[in-house]
Design a protein around this motif. Structure first.
Motif, short mmCIF file in Angstrom:
data_model
loop_
_atom_site.label_atom_id
_atom_site.label_comp_id
_atom_site.label_asym_id
_atom_site.label_seq_id
_atom_site.Cartn_x
_atom_site.Cartn_y
_atom_site.Cartn_z
N GLN A 1 -11.91 91.51 -0.32
CA GLN A 1 -11.52 91.10 -1.68
C GLN A 1 -10.07 91.49 -2.00
OE1 GLN A 1 -13.36 89.05 -2.98
NE2 GLN A 1 -15.29 89.47 -1.90
N ALA A 2 -9.52 92.44 -1.24
CA ALA A 2 -8.13 92.85 -1.52
C ALA A 2 -7.15 91.81 -0.98
CB ALA A 2 -7.86 94.21 -0.87
N GLN A 3 -7.55 91.13 0.11
CA GLN A 3 -6.58 90.24 0.76
C GLN A 3 -6.05 89.11 -0.12
OE1 GLN A 3 -7.11 89.50 5.18
NE2 GLN A 3 -8.99 90.53 4.63
N PRO A 4 -6.92 88.41 -0.89
CA PRO A 4 -6.36 87.35 -1.75
C PRO A 4 -5.32 87.88 -2.74
CG PRO A 4 -8.76 87.27 -1.75
CD PRO A 4 -8.37 88.50 -1.01
N ILE A 5 -5.45 89.15 -3.11
CA ILE A 5 -4.49 89.74 -4.06
C ILE A 5 -3.20 90.09 -3.33
CG2 ILE A 5 -4.14 91.68 -5.69
CD1 ILE A 5 -6.44 89.69 -6.39
N MET B 1 2.04 87.95 -7.55
CA MET B 1 1.24 89.11 -7.93
C MET B 1 2.18 90.30 -8.17
SD MET B 1 -1.95 89.76 -8.48
CE MET B 1 -2.96 88.46 -7.74
N PRO B 2 2.95 90.25 -9.27
CA PRO B 2 3.88 91.37 -9.54
C PRO B 2 3.13 92.63 -9.96
CG PRO B 2 3.88 89.81 -11.35
CD PRO B 2 2.96 89.23 -10.30
N LYS B 3 3.88 93.72 -10.06
CA LYS B 3 3.27 94.98 -10.53
C LYS B 3 2.80 94.77 -11.97
CE LYS B 3 5.48 97.83 -7.26
NZ LYS B 3 5.84 99.16 -6.85
N ASN B 4 1.86 95.59 -12.42
CA ASN B 4 1.26 95.26 -13.73
C ASN B 4 2.13 95.70 -14.92
OD1 ASN B 4 0.59 97.82 -14.64
ND2 ASN B 4 -1.48 97.74 -13.84
N TRP B 5 1.75 95.19 -16.09
CA TRP B 5 2.57 95.35 -17.29
C TRP B 5 2.71 96.82 -17.69
CZ3 TRP B 5 0.04 97.88 -21.14
CH2 TRP B 5 -1.35 97.88 -21.08
N ARG B 6 1.83 97.68 -17.21
CA ARG B 6 1.92 99.09 -17.62
C ARG B 6 3.26 99.71 -17.22
NH1 ARG B 6 -3.01 100.77 -19.35
NH2 ARG B 6 -4.53 99.15 -18.95
N LEU B 7 3.85 99.18 -16.12
CA LEU B 7 5.13 99.73 -15.68
C LEU B 7 6.23 99.46 -16.72
CD1 LEU B 7 5.61 99.29 -11.85
CD2 LEU B 7 5.12 101.34 -13.12
N LEU C 1 -3.00 100.41 -5.56
CA LEU C 1 -1.84 99.62 -6.00
C LEU C 1 -2.28 98.82 -7.21
CD1 LEU C 1 -0.78 98.18 -2.51
CD2 LEU C 1 0.35 100.05 -3.73
N ASP C 2 -1.40 98.62 -8.19
CA ASP C 2 -1.82 97.87 -9.38
C ASP C 2 -0.90 96.67 -9.63
OD1 ASP C 2 -0.03 99.86 -9.73
OD2 ASP C 2 -0.73 100.51 -11.68
N GLU D 1 -5.25 92.09 -15.00
CA GLU D 1 -4.79 93.27 -14.24
C GLU D 1 -5.68 93.46 -13.03
OE1 GLU D 1 -3.55 97.40 -15.63
OE2 GLU D 1 -4.39 96.52 -17.43
N PHE D 2 -5.08 93.80 -11.89
CA PHE D 2 -5.85 94.07 -10.67
C PHE D 2 -5.48 95.44 -10.12
CE2 PHE D 2 -6.01 89.48 -10.65
CZ PHE D 2 -7.30 89.23 -10.21
N TYR D 3 -6.47 96.16 -9.62
CA TYR D 3 -6.21 97.36 -8.83
C TYR D 3 -6.74 97.09 -7.43
CZ TYR D 3 -5.05 100.58 -12.65
OH TYR D 3 -4.44 101.22 -13.69
N VAL D 4 -5.94 97.48 -6.42
CA VAL D 4 -6.46 97.47 -5.05
C VAL D 4 -6.69 98.93 -4.67
CG1 VAL D 4 -5.93 96.98 -2.63
CG2 VAL D 4 -5.43 95.27 -4.39
#
Ligand code: HEM
Length: 493
Positions: free
Chosen positions: A98-102, A110-116, A363-364, A383-386
């Motif tokens: 499931q991580a691979q498609p991300i 798939m940029p880093k998430n908005w929390r940054l 990674l997020d 948002e995605f976490y791997v």
């Protein structure tokens, strides 16, 4: 009478306002539930509807690594589950499938998430940037960490490593034990300064921890802002109550200015090369940002991984004896990259430490397009976490290559009849994946192999007799909750 009427009007207005607010709240909740029911959901970690699982992550999200492991076990049988992180639907991919498609959509889809975005006013630079700016920064910084350039840093790293051995010798004679949690960050900070920045700050020798303390304060601020339920740093005067990010940021900026002033034009170090690009490929601000990133990304990460490696070696004396045997006849002078890489057991200890305790345990990201996972569509903007740590410790694909006992620390799983067997991408997953994989990976690996080899060659780490170490998360690092202080004595052959 007039007063009574006026009071009545105020009470009526308050009542109407309260009813209005309650109505608006109920409508929002109804819309949320309606939208929620329309979305294909995965198994969800229970949490309150407002903050979701945030309170369970502890102050500043310090328990996130443990919680992701725990929830992957409880809810991740499909290799993916979800949680509400303070109102933001967050999908966690805890299996390699499931991580691979991300990961395959990185970096632009798939940029880093908005929390940054919460930290942009205190730090920027390659780790934090996106799009064209990231591309340019990566292009300019990458050559500094190429194999050829890292090879050219060998004498500098050896110089600092010799200093580390001297400091350990001093601690043996005065205390009989070494506090690796204190010494190793000074070591990695000295290495970064001497190699990438071309400056000799002699932090180990003077035991001056200003920079290391600032890196820790920075990590604390980054972590705290990323998991804050409210943007406290936007309220004047409030930020300082919760973190010292702004002051630390200013101190790093002025250190970077100093480094730039001292850097010679046309020199070998990255700082010297960057100096020539000031105002050309990089704006001055961008230059300062990236020097700070090198300080911040290159110190705590490598030193913590090394702390865990030495802790494991002090727990398993048989393993330590086998490593000692491998490094027994190493020359006292510098080891090239190839020589360090030709020590299979040392390398296996390093790989196994990163697998079990790599600083970047997840990674997020945030998707820019719809993604299908386990047959369900996940809309853009999610948002995605791997969960890297979980993959490396439980995934069936990893088990096929490295054995079923992934919960144990067993370096020999990386060894084959001919020596080390790397099993990509799992051998480097602790450094991330794809075009944004850790820029400093080669340097970190060289430092890791060198310190394990030279420390074990010169010293015996006595049996660890304290309670097992626990860990807590600070931004990208997973640090032991207590110092890694180990009794050591000189090794005699
Ligand atoms: C054991 C030590 C280290 C570990 C485990 C580690 C881990 C990581 C991870 C997980 C990432 C994110 C990768 C991704 O998004 O796919 C990263 C990025 C990065 N690391 Fe490291 N790191 C280590 C040491 C270093 C060192 C020594 C430096 C250099 C001074 C460094 C500089 C960077 C930079 C600049 C990035 C951002 C790369 C980009 O976004 O293009 N790291 N690291």
């Amino acid at each position: 009478m007039a007063v009574a009427q006026a009071l009545q009007t105020v009470t009526d207005r308050k009542g109407a306002l309260a009813i209005g607010l309650a109505g608006a709240g109920a409508s929002l909740l109804a819309i949320r539930l309606l939208l929620r029911s329309r979305v294909d959901r995965f198994r969800e970690v229970p949490g309150s509807w407002f903050l979701g699982v945030l309170p369970e992550l502890g102050p500043g999200g310090k328990l996130i690594t443990q919680k992701l492991e725990e929830w992957s076990d409880a809810y991740g049988e499909e290799g993916v589950f979800e949680m509400n992180l303070a109102g933001s639907r967050t999908v966690v991919c805890c299996s390699w499938e499931q991580a691979q498609p991300i990961l395959s959509r990185r970096p632009h889809k798939m940029p880093k998430n908005w929390r940054l975005q919460n930290v942009v006013d205190i730090i920027a630079g390659s780790f934090f940037s996106e799009g064209e700016r990231w591309k340019r920064e990566r292009r300019v910084l990458s050559p500094a960490f190429s194999r050829k350039n890292v090879e050219s840093y060998v004498p500098a790293v050896e110089h600092v490593t010799q200093q580390l051995l001297r400091e350990l010798g001093r601690d043996v004679s005065t205390k009989g034990e070494a506090n690796f949690s204190e010494l190793l960050p000074l070591y990695t900070a000295d290495v970064i300064c001497k190699t990438a920045l071309g400056q000799e700050l002699r932090m180990l020798e003077t035991r001056s921890s200003d920079i290391v303390d600032d890196v820790k304060a920075f990590f604390h601020a980054l972590q705290s802002r990323m998991y804050a339920p409210l943007p406290y740093w936007k309220i004047p005067g409030l930020a300082r109550l919760f973190d010292h990010g702004a002051e630390v940021s200013r101190r790093f900026y002025s250190r970077s200015e100093q480094i730039m002033q001292n850097a010679k034009s046309g020199g070998r170090s990255i700082a010297e090369k960057l100096r020539d690009m000031d105002g050309d490929k990089f704006s001055h601000g961008e230059l300062m940002d990236n020097l700070t990133v090198l300080f911040v990304a290159g110190t705590d990460t490598t030193s913590l991984a090394l702390c865990w490696a030495l802790y494991y070696l002090s727990q398993d004396l048989e393993l330590q004896a086998a490593v000692a045997d491998e490094v027994k006849s190493l020359p006292d002078e510098e080891l090239s990259l190839a020589e360090a890489e030709s020590l299979p057991l040392v390398q296996a200890v390093w790989l196994e430490t990163l697998r079990c305790h790599g600083p970047g345990s997840f990674l997020d990201f945030q998707s820019t397009e719809e993604v299908t996972l386990a047959g369900r569509k996940v809309p853009a903007g999610t948002e995605f976490y791997v969960a890297i740590r979980n993959i490396l410790k439980k995934d069936p694909e990893v088990k096929k290559k490295l054995g079923d006992d992934l919960h144990d620390f067993r370096p020999s799983r990386w060894l084959g009849p001919e020596g080390i067997v790397k099993h990509p991408p799992f051998d480097t997953l602790a450094f991330g994946y794809g075009p944004r994989i850790c820029l400093g990976m080669r340097l970190a690996e060289y430092e890791g192999l060198l310190v394990i080899a030279k420390v074990v060659q010169k010293f015996v780490l006595e049996k660890w007799d304290k309670p097992p170490l626990e860990e807590t998360t600070s931004f990208v690092s997973n640090e032991p909750t207590t110092p890694v202080s180990i009794k050591i004595r000189p090794r005699t052959w």
